[in-house]
Design a protein around this motif. Structure first.
Motif, PDB file in Angstrom:
ATOM      1  N   ILE A 837       0.843  -1.190   0.000  1.00  0.00           N
ATOM      2  CA  ILE A 837       0.000   0.000   0.000  1.00  0.00           C
ATOM      3  C   ILE A 837       0.878   1.240   0.000  1.00  0.00           C
ATOM      4  O   ILE A 837       1.850   1.332   0.762  1.00  0.00           O
ATOM      5  CB  ILE A 837      -0.943   0.017   1.217  1.00  0.00           C
ATOM      6  CG1 ILE A 837      -2.062  -1.021   1.022  1.00  0.00           C
ATOM      7  CG2 ILE A 837      -1.548   1.394   1.428  1.00  0.00           C
ATOM      8  CD1 ILE A 837      -3.051  -1.072   2.151  1.00  0.00           C
ATOM      9  N   THR A 838       0.567   2.192  -0.849  1.00  0.00           N
ATOM     10  CA  THR A 838       1.235   3.500  -0.856  1.00  0.00           C
ATOM     11  C   THR A 838       0.206   4.591  -0.580  1.00  0.00           C
ATOM     12  O   THR A 838      -0.996   4.392  -0.763  1.00  0.00           O
ATOM     13  CB  THR A 838       1.909   3.777  -2.207  1.00  0.00           C
ATOM     14  OG1 THR A 838       0.893   3.857  -3.227  1.00  0.00           O
ATOM     15  CG2 THR A 838       2.897   2.698  -2.580  1.00  0.00           C
ATOM     16  N   GLY A 839       0.700   5.748  -0.153  1.00  0.00           N
ATOM     17  CA  GLY A 839      -0.156   6.918   0.020  1.00  0.00           C
ATOM     18  C   GLY A 839      -0.730   7.086   1.404  1.00  0.00           C
ATOM     19  O   GLY A 839      -1.407   8.077   1.674  1.00  0.00           O
ATOM     20  N   ARG A 840      -0.462   6.122   2.317  1.00  0.00           N
ATOM     21  CA  ARG A 840      -0.963   6.261   3.694  1.00  0.00           C
ATOM     22  C   ARG A 840       0.179   6.485   4.675  1.00  0.00           C
ATOM     23  O   ARG A 840      -0.017   6.479   5.884  1.00  0.00           O
ATOM     24  CB  ARG A 840      -1.785   5.039   4.086  1.00  0.00           C
ATOM     25  CG  ARG A 840      -3.051   4.890   3.263  1.00  0.00           C
ATOM     26  CD  ARG A 840      -3.860   3.686   3.684  1.00  0.00           C
ATOM     27  NE  ARG A 840      -4.564   3.871   4.949  1.00  0.00           N
ATOM     28  CZ  ARG A 840      -5.774   4.422   5.078  1.00  0.00           C
ATOM     29  NH1 ARG A 840      -6.420   4.862   3.997  1.00  0.00           N
ATOM     30  NH2 ARG A 840      -6.348   4.537   6.249  1.00  0.00           N
ATOM     31  N   GLY A 841       1.356   6.691   4.153  1.00  0.00           N
ATOM     32  CA  GLY A 841       2.551   6.984   4.932  1.00  0.00           C
ATOM     33  C   GLY A 841       3.661   7.318   3.962  1.00  0.00           C
ATOM     34  O   GLY A 841       3.495   7.199   2.738  1.00  0.00           O
TER      35      GLY A 841
END
Length: 902
Positions: A837-841
């Motif tokens: 997952i990208t975009g949450r940290g």
């Protein structure tokens, strides 16, 4: 930074290893490559070699050559902003971590890192102690071992926690923390620093510097100057967030715009600009000077996305060739040998003295009624005009006094003094005279041909008449300005663009052909070669030299050789006048007035190197062993067969690209005019079509799903009734075979199914793509989200949280803390037993995707913010703002590091 485009060797040179992930269990990734394509230079430091901190990591340069030669680079996780070096060991502030890096003679290596307790803004090394200015105060570390640091229990109290900068002056440390005070510490014992007081300053200072017994405190726009660290000497309207002292009170400074200057601050109330340059933006989002350092006759400049600049300052010494004074935008300039007169935009007339060093000194000023233009001057007298009124001033009195004012029939275009007579050229092209010796002179019309321009030298007056056929007749009248007939007359092609200049029997005119030099005695006109390359704002003649003021510089032309023999950087000049001895020029600028020593043996700083080959990739696609990186220039194609990605082609389009998508064996692009092009995997065009669904059609995005191309468009959104839809294209013929409602946001496939997110309507769909050219929805569900993924009969939709559904899009559960406004770049992808997952940290996060909760969270560390991600079987490609990061799901041998030889 060395460019990737067209330079395979440059890409190979910048190939670096990223840091090993701490992933566990089934989700284990090993770094394969980290390719830097953008180098945003934030900080630099010279210790033998030249070290730079970039948003990607650290670059090390050999500075014994021009331009400095890259020795090696290394990626540092987080946003790298600060670097300090001691004994070959570099301490680098990246986010809230301080990394330790050294050059081992072959390569840069990261020895470790430690937490600073807050975002690192500045660092200072004193003996065996490291001070860190952070967003959470000043952290104090003991660094007796070069590979580690231990935080001490020392507390350095500040009025605000967000400490932004340090300045060291002997045993005194100054800190800025964003409020109206500067904190002062005694660091005679670096192990036990003691606070000794505060200094009241600007409301929100962000930088401090110390030099020659003075303290400089800046907010990026203005700078407070203090004597003896306590007595405020004044405030100058210059930012000094970047600072390098040339010696004494002469410093290079830069603030929050693109300019940087050399300034003499001996008199804080009267700063003198000695040099000014403006960065030329090269793309990116940060084009300003962030740090500077002088070393061995060179000024090294960290200029953000503008790169690393090197200036030769070895001959930049007294007497300085330029002196600039900010007295307000100059409306006109005239000069004598010892004084110059300037009108400013405020209507004030300023008298400045001229000394032998070329410096100007304020003598006096006065503000007459109306807005005046200075026209001419002789010793003791000044001639100005305002509208159709000519005023004759005496300069003998303490305050200049008007002797008389004369009114003419039309607005005054030019005026001059010859002997005891004033001459005025009017807007109606007539020439008039007025006696200087009369108390109230009556203007007298002179019988000469119509004229559009006038200039004086000594007792010679030159008039220029523009003819209807686009030519200019120049007439010189000599002696005591008898106008019965000209002493010289010549015709040139073209008309003057910015007045004319007169010399001793000569004239200079700028036309479309360039600079026309007229010699009346020889009856010749010479056009200087290549002199029309830039537009002249004003000309003056200084003996056998022509002075040309352009938007950026003062050009000095030698009449004999017809060449530019010197160029001095002068920003936005509009007027120029030479002193009678032809040794000094005074230039009126948009900020005030600048004096230029025409024969000075010293030189202003000159650029010797600009290291910047940045690419600003925004999107990423991949198929097989090909990666496609997209920026505003086009698309670059890389071969991923080897551990070292190789640039093999570049795709360019005159209409530009909106989006790209990779199929199993082809690349597809979408342009702003609706053009869709299919390319081979190596980037060679195979076919094209143009989408035209009406006059208000806007191409939005392109995707692939199975063996089909999906092109999303909008219609009517620029007028009324906005509609979005997706056209399904045959990848071989590019013929449209089906239409879907809504525009695609994200899509993944598994077997004969496609899982997609749409906008207008905002919903998730499961589609049967057994016939990929005619997809059919089998399930839909309203949702607003950014990304979708599928594994083992489970659909994952990432928006505010990670929602979980079965294949009929019936809810199963949800995970993660909800984000009210999720980052639109967030993505979720699955590869076997690993979810990413990208975009949450800051870093991509990896999980083992088991229900009910994903487990074994770890991170793939990246050097910059993530832009895009592609997951292939056994491989992850992550595009960051500054690099392409590649991981493999099986253990990979570190690629060979290639670098320049020293």
């Amino acid at each position: 930074m060395l460019p990737m485009r067209g330079r395979v060797t440059a890409v190979s040179l910048l190939l670096l290893l990223s840091l090993v992930s701490t992933a566990k269990a089934a989700c284990t990734w090993s770094p394969k490559a980290s390719v830097q394509f953008r180098s945003t230079v934030y900080d630099l430091l010279v210790e033998a070699d030249l070290w730079t901190a970039t948003n990607y990591g650290v670059n090390l340069y050999d500075r014994t050559v021009d331009p400095p030669a890259l020795i090696d680079s290394i990626a540092i996780p987080g946003s790298t902003r600060v670097i300090r070096v001691r004994g070959g060991i570099a301490y680098i502030g990246s986010g809230s971590t301080i990394s330790i890096v050294r050059y081992n003679g072959r390569a840069l290596e990261r020895l470790g890192g430690f937490d600073a307790g807050g975002t690192v803004n500045d660092l200072l090394i004193l003996d065996n102690y490291l001070f860190a200015a952070t967003s959470n105060g000043i952290a104090h570390f003991a660094i007796f071992s070069p590979v580690s640091a231990t935080r001490t229990n020392v507390t350095l109290a500040t009025s605000r926690a967000d400490v932004t900068a340090f300045a060291l002056d002997g045993i005194t440390l100054y800190t800025a923390d964003g409020d109206a005070s500067v904190e002062v510490f005694n660091v005679s014992s670096p192990a036990l620093p003691q606070k000794t007081g505060t200094i009241a300053s600007l409301a929100r200072p962000s930088a401090v510097a110390a030099a020659n017994g003075r303290l400089y405190v800046s907010d990026g726009q203005s700078t407070d100057i203090f004597f003896n660290a306590s007595t405020k000497a004044g405030t100058v309207p210059l930012g000094s967030t970047a600072f390098a002292s040339l010696g004494g009170d002469v410093h290079f400074v830069a603030g929050t715009d693109r300019r940087f200057q050399a300034v003499d601050l001996t008199l804080p109330g009267n700063p003198v600009e000695l040099f000014e340059a403006e960065l030329i933006p090269s793309g990116g989002t940060l084009n300003r000077v962030l740090a500077m350092q002088l070393a061995a006759g060179r000024l090294y400049v960290a200029a953000g996305d503008a790169g690393l600049l090197t200036y030769d300052v070895s001959r930049f010494t007294q007497p300085y060739p330029l002196h600039g004074y900010a007295i307000g935008s100059a409306g006109s300039v005239v000069t004598l040998q010892t004084h110059t007169y300037v009108t400013s935009s405020s209507g004030t007339i300023t008298e400045l003295s001229i000394n032998s060093s070329g410096a100007l000194g304020f003598t006096r000023d006065w503000t007459p009624n109306g807005t005046h233009t200075v026209r001419d001057t002789i010793t003791g007298f000044l001639l100005t005009s305002s509208g159709n009124t000519l005023t004759h001033w005496t300069l003998v009195s303490t305050t200049p006094t008007a002797i008389w004012s004369a009114t003419f029939p039309d607005a005054i275009q030019a005026a001059a003094i010859v002997g005891t007579t004033a001459y005025a050229l009017l807007a109606d092209r007539t020439l008039w005279s007025a006696s200087l010796s009369a108390q109230a002179p009556a203007p007298v019309k002179i019988n000469v041909p119509p004229a559009d321009e006038m200039a004086r030298f000594g007792t010679l007056i030159t008039l220029a008449e523009e003819t209807p056929d686009g030519k200019t007749i120049l007439r010189e009248f000599g002696g005591v300005a008898e106008f019965t007939r000209p002493t010289g007359e010549l015709t040139i092609d073209g008309v003057p663009t910015n007045g004319i200049a007169a010399g001793d029997g000569t004239a200079a005119v700028f036309t479309f052909r360039g600079i026309n030099f007229v010699d009346f005695a020889a009856n010749t006109v010479t056009v200087f070669p290549q002199s029309n390359a830039v537009l002249a704002r004003k000309l003056a003649i200084a003996g056998r030299r022509v002075l040309e003021v352009t938007d950026r510089s003062l050009l000095i032309w030698d009449v004999a050789t017809q060449r530019v023999v010197r160029e001095l950087p002068v920003a936005e000049g509009s007027f120029v006048a030479a002193t009678p001895d032809n040794k000094l020029a005074v230039i009126g600028t948009t900020e005030g007035v600048t004096s230029a020593l025409l024969d000075s043996a010293t030189q202003p700083p000159t650029v010797t190197a600009s290291i910047n080959g940045n690419a600003y990739y925004r999107k990423l696609a991949a198929n097989g062993n090909r990666a496609y990186l997209f920026d505003n220039r086009g698309i670059d194609v890389f071969d991923l067969t080897l551990d070292t990605p190789q640039l093999i082609n570049s795709i360019r389009s005159a209409t530009g690209f909106v989006d790209l998508a990779a199929g199993s064996d082809r690349l597809f692009t979408l342009s702003g005019n609706g053009r869709v092009v299919a390319y081979s995997r190596d980037g060679y065009a195979l076919g094209e079509t143009t989408i035209n669904d009406g006059p208000d059609t806007q191409p939005l995005a392109i995707h692939t799903a199975g063996n089909a191309v999906w092109v999303s468009i909008s219609r009517g959104c620029l007028s009324a009734g906005c509609e979005k839809k997706t056209l399904v294209l045959d990848p071989r013929t590019l013929a449209t075979t089906a239409t879907l409602t809504g525009g695609v946001i994200d899509v993944v496939t598994s077997g004969s199914r496609a899982y997609a997110l749409f906008d207008q309507p905002a919903e998730a769909r499961v589609l049967n793509i057994a016939d990929p050219l005619h997809p059919a929805a089998t399930a839909t569900r309203p949702t607003t989200a950014n990304s979708i993924a599928f594994r083992n009969g489970t659909v994952y939709i990432l928006g505010q949280e990670l929602a979980v559904f079965n294949e009929q899009l019936q809810p199963v559960g949800s995970m993660f803390t909800a984000i009210p406004t999720p980052d639109p770049t967030q993505r979720v992808r699955l590869d076997g037993d690993c979810a990413i997952i990208t975009g949450r940290g800051f870093n991509p996060a990896t999980y083992t995707p088991s229900l009910p909760e994903w487990s074994n969270r770890s991170e793939l560390e990246v050097p910059a913010a993530v832009r895009a991600m592609v997951v292939q079987p056994g491989r992850v490609l992550v595009l960051t703002d500054h690099s392409l990061e590649i991981w493999a799901s099986t253990a990979a041998q570190p690629p060979a590091r290639r670098r320049t030889t020293r």
